[in-house]
Design a protein around this motif. Structure first.
Motif, PDB file in Angstrom:
ATOM      1  N   HIS A  84      13.376   9.191  63.823  1.00  0.00           N
ATOM      2  CA  HIS A  84      14.424  10.209  64.015  1.00  0.00           C
ATOM      3  C   HIS A  84      14.378  11.243  62.895  1.00  0.00           C
ATOM      4  O   HIS A  84      14.526  12.438  63.123  1.00  0.00           O
ATOM      5  CB  HIS A  84      15.811   9.557  64.012  1.00  0.00           C
ATOM      6  CG  HIS A  84      16.074   8.681  65.203  1.00  0.00           C
ATOM      7  ND1 HIS A  84      15.882   9.120  66.485  1.00  0.00           N
ATOM      8  CD2 HIS A  84      16.524   7.412  65.313  1.00  0.00           C
ATOM      9  CE1 HIS A  84      16.195   8.145  67.331  1.00  0.00           C
ATOM     10  NE2 HIS A  84      16.589   7.095  66.641  1.00  0.00           N
ATOM     11  N   GLU A  85      14.179  10.754  61.680  1.00  0.00           N
ATOM     12  CA  GLU A  85      14.143  11.659  60.528  1.00  0.00           C
ATOM     13  C   GLU A  85      12.932  12.583  60.603  1.00  0.00           C
ATOM     14  O   GLU A  85      13.032  13.766  60.297  1.00  0.00           O
ATOM     15  CB  GLU A  85      14.100  10.864  59.211  1.00  0.00           C
ATOM     16  CG  GLU A  85      15.432  10.235  58.808  1.00  0.00           C
ATOM     17  CD  GLU A  85      15.737   8.947  59.551  1.00  0.00           C
ATOM     18  OE1 GLU A  85      14.883   8.497  60.354  1.00  0.00           O
ATOM     19  OE2 GLU A  85      16.819   8.377  59.346  1.00  0.00           O
TER      20      GLU A  85
ATOM     21  N   ASN B 279      11.434  13.657  63.276  1.00  0.00           N
ATOM     22  CA  ASN B 279      11.742  14.693  64.262  1.00  0.00           C
ATOM     23  C   ASN B 279      12.541  15.813  63.636  1.00  0.00           C
ATOM     24  O   ASN B 279      12.254  16.989  63.816  1.00  0.00           O
ATOM     25  CB  ASN B 279      12.558  14.096  65.415  1.00  0.00           C
ATOM     26  CG  ASN B 279      11.689  13.397  66.433  1.00  0.00           C
ATOM     27  OD1 ASN B 279      10.483  13.588  66.437  1.00  0.00           O
ATOM     28  ND2 ASN B 279      12.297  12.596  67.274  1.00  0.00           N
ATOM     29  N   LEU B 280      13.574  15.441  62.891  1.00  0.00           N
ATOM     30  CA  LEU B 280      14.457  16.463  62.335  1.00  0.00           C
ATOM     31  C   LEU B 280      13.797  17.233  61.195  1.00  0.00           C
ATOM     32  O   LEU B 280      14.015  18.435  61.050  1.00  0.00           O
ATOM     33  CB  LEU B 280      15.764  15.830  61.875  1.00  0.00           C
ATOM     34  CG  LEU B 280      16.727  15.624  63.049  1.00  0.00           C
ATOM     35  CD1 LEU B 280      17.806  14.628  62.723  1.00  0.00           C
ATOM     36  CD2 LEU B 280      17.346  16.951  63.468  1.00  0.00           C
TER      37      LEU B 280
END
Lengths: 261, 337
Positions: free
Chosen positions: B214-215, B217-218
């Motif tokens: 997730h990190e 991606n961001l």
């Protein structure tokens, strides 16, 4: 103060010993729409970034929903505030749906997939911003105006009740500017989002927001109701330029017209 | 959106099946055909079973782990710095690891910690020190860009390479030969010792990366957006530096620097499966492993009994394939990073 969501008390901030913000105080109430204006380099963007802890530090006191800013973890803060940055021209290789879903990050744990609540929030955000039909398209294939709506949708999907926006209409054509303002107004009036928007568009700031905060050289030059801002003395002090005023044919509100040399 | 993720799961399944086929098929291929009886009796003492169990199997494991580790490190750097050219090689991490390993060889050190050989630990130390150096240099002055950092990385990479060559030049013959052979990037390993040395590094590093999808991606959408969505960017970077240094150090200590995989495999996978790291990370691990294993298989069979350095094959095969993808439809729609 009733339901103050953002409380800034005598906040100062410097970058490599140059003072960018000097003694700023401001209270933002829940569901308020406030525009931040001022000349280039006045510290508008810096103020937003300090609120969202993209810039850390500074002296003075900032509280979000009553809790000091430095007591928040970044993830907790993201559930209170969301931020739409100035378009920097870099486009990440994601689809609209993927990008808006990333707004759900503060509600997800590692390895987890988005659940029903996350999907609903994303669908809702796509619907409010009117971009549901673009969901499967890559960001690169959209126009600047469409992309700005995607950024706003992602911020809405984040589920924070305060929306910080940095020049959301710069680089947009008149239609998309109007779209974005309508959309922010709807989010504010119908959904109760608190909107704090940095802009150079004085007319739209006055037409859409309840209050205006004007910064000059890092200090507060004006803070009050939008219609009080339309005063040549105030404007001249802030922008070092005189303006002409006319009545908006629809609303009767005072707007400015450019001076023709 | 359901069709999208379905398509991605199908692609991942294909890659998984491919990986199983390649992992079980590659040890069969070679100059000498190994009969089934030799495979079934590893301790028979026959030459064929030794070739199969002591040479080919470890080598296939090493190339798979090495390809996976280098590719996923490249993927992490590209996402973290939002730059298609950011890799362990351009950022000086690989040459830092090489220098660590070369110093270990030159000093004639022999030690191990918890059964992990000193050369891997030296390479890991070199990797993490060099990324901290490159990152620290560019942090020292405000307003640095990724381009500045890549330039610093390339400069440091050249500097380290010179130091390694100098070390090699000043070494006696046996040390010198060992350093040189390993600098050319090769997978000629014998025995399971190397596999056991490399596996913990690659597996733990990949596990950390898989935890951070997730990190990643961001981070790819920019540090400001990542922060505003709730990512602690500085902490994320430190964890990713640690994980990639583990992998690069672990791989480079055994295989030497193999350049192409870390740069191109992540791009190839991104064009195939999209940029969502929840899928991309697994795809990159599998594709990186499959790709290097296949390249190594070709490297040791094409002109057998001689061996072509694997680096030649990776670029020869991967280069045109990448250009083909670059000119394709998904590249123009999605863009490169």
């Amino acid at each position: 103060m009733e339901n103050t969501i953002i409380e800034i008390v005598q906040f100062s901030f410097s970058i490599s010993s140059k003072a960018i913000l000097k003694n700023i105080s401001l209270n933002v109430k829940e569901s308020e729409y406030i525009s931040i204006v001022g000349p280039n380099g006045a510290g508008k963007t810096t103020l937003l970034k300090c609120l969202d802890r993209i810039h850390k530090g500074g002296s003075g006191d900032i509280r979000i929903a009553g809790k000091p800013l430095d007591k928040y973890s970044q993830k907790e803060l993201a559930r209170k505030l969301s931020y739409v940055p100035q378009a920097d021209g870099r486009i990440s290789p994601f689809t609209v749906y993927e990008f808006v879903m990333m707004g759900r990050y503060p509600h997800l744990s590692p390895f987890s997939s988005p659940g029903k609540k996350d999907k609903d929030a994303v669908h809702d955000a796509l619907a409010i911003t009117g971009i549901s039909e673009f969901a499967e398209r890559f960001l690169r294939t959209l126009s600047g105006g469409e992309r700005q709506k995607v950024f706003i949708a992602a911020a809405l999907a984040q589920g924070a009740k305060v929306l910080l926006l940095d020049e959301p209409t710069t680089f947009l054509d008149p239609k998309h500017q109007a779209d974005v303002y309508r959309l922010l107004k709807r989010a504010n009036r119908e959904r109760g989002f608190t909107v704090v928007s940095v802009t150079h568009d004085i007319n739209s700031a006055v037409l859409t927001s309840q209050r205006v905060l004007a910064l000059k050289d890092g200090a507060v030059a004006f803070c009050g109701f939008a219609d009080k801002f339309m005063n040549n003395e105030i404007l001249q002090k802030i922008y070092e330029k005189s303006f002409l005023f006319v009545k908006h044919p629809q609303t009767g509100k005072t707007i400015i017209a450019p001076e023709v040399p | 959106m359901n069709t999208g993720s379905k398509h991605k799961l199908i692609l991942l399944t294909i890659l998984l099946v491919l990986a199983i086929i390649v992992l079980s098929g590659a040890p069969m291929v070679g100059m000498i055909t190994v009969p089934v009886s030799a495979i079934l009796h590893p301790a028979s003492g026959r030459m064929e079973s030794d070739i199969f169990w002591k040479i080919r199997i470890p080598r296939v494991c090493i190339s798979f782990l090495g390809g996976a580790g280098l590719a996923v490190s490249g993927m992490a750097f590209q996402a973290m710095f939002r730059n298609p050219l950011a890799t362990p090689f351009t950022l000086g991490v690989a040459s830092g690891a090489s220098l660590g390993a070369a110093i270990y060889v030159r000093l004639g050190l022999v030690f191990s910690i918890f059964g992990i050989s000193g050369i891997s630990i030296s390479a890991f130390t070199g990797a993490i020190l060099s990324i901290l150096l490159v990152y620290g240099l560019t942090r020292a002055r405000r307003g640095f860009s990724t381009t500045t950092m890549l330039l610093a990385g390339v400069a440091i990479s050249f500097f380290f390479s010179s130091v390694i060559l100098f070390t090699q030049y000043m070494s006696d013959f046996s040390h010198s030969f060992r350093i040189l052979r390993w600098l050319m990037g090769g997978l000629e390993v014998v025995g399971f010792e190397s596999v056991l040395n490399m596996a913990p590094f690659v597996i733990s590093g990949s596990a950390i990366i898989l935890y951070m999808t997730h990190e990643l991606n961001l981070m790819m959408t920019g540090e400001e957006i990542a922060t505003s969505r709730g990512v602690n960017v500085w902490k994320t970077k430190r964890i990713l530096f640690f994980a990639t240094s583990l992998m690069v150090g672990g791989v480079v200590a055994i295989c030497g620097p193999i350049g192409f995989v870390g740069m191109m495999v992540p791009h190839i996978c991104r064009l195939l499966i999209g940029a969502d790291h929840r899928y991309l990370t697994l795809a990159t691990l599998l594709f990186g492993g499959v790709f290097l294993t296949l390249c190594d298989m070709l490297a040791r069979t094409l002109i057998a009994p001689a061996e072509i350095p694997v680096g030649i094959i990776t670029a020869l095969l991967g280069g045109p394939f990448f250009v083909w993808l670059l000119l394709g439809k998904s590249s123009s729609k999605m863009g490169i990073i």
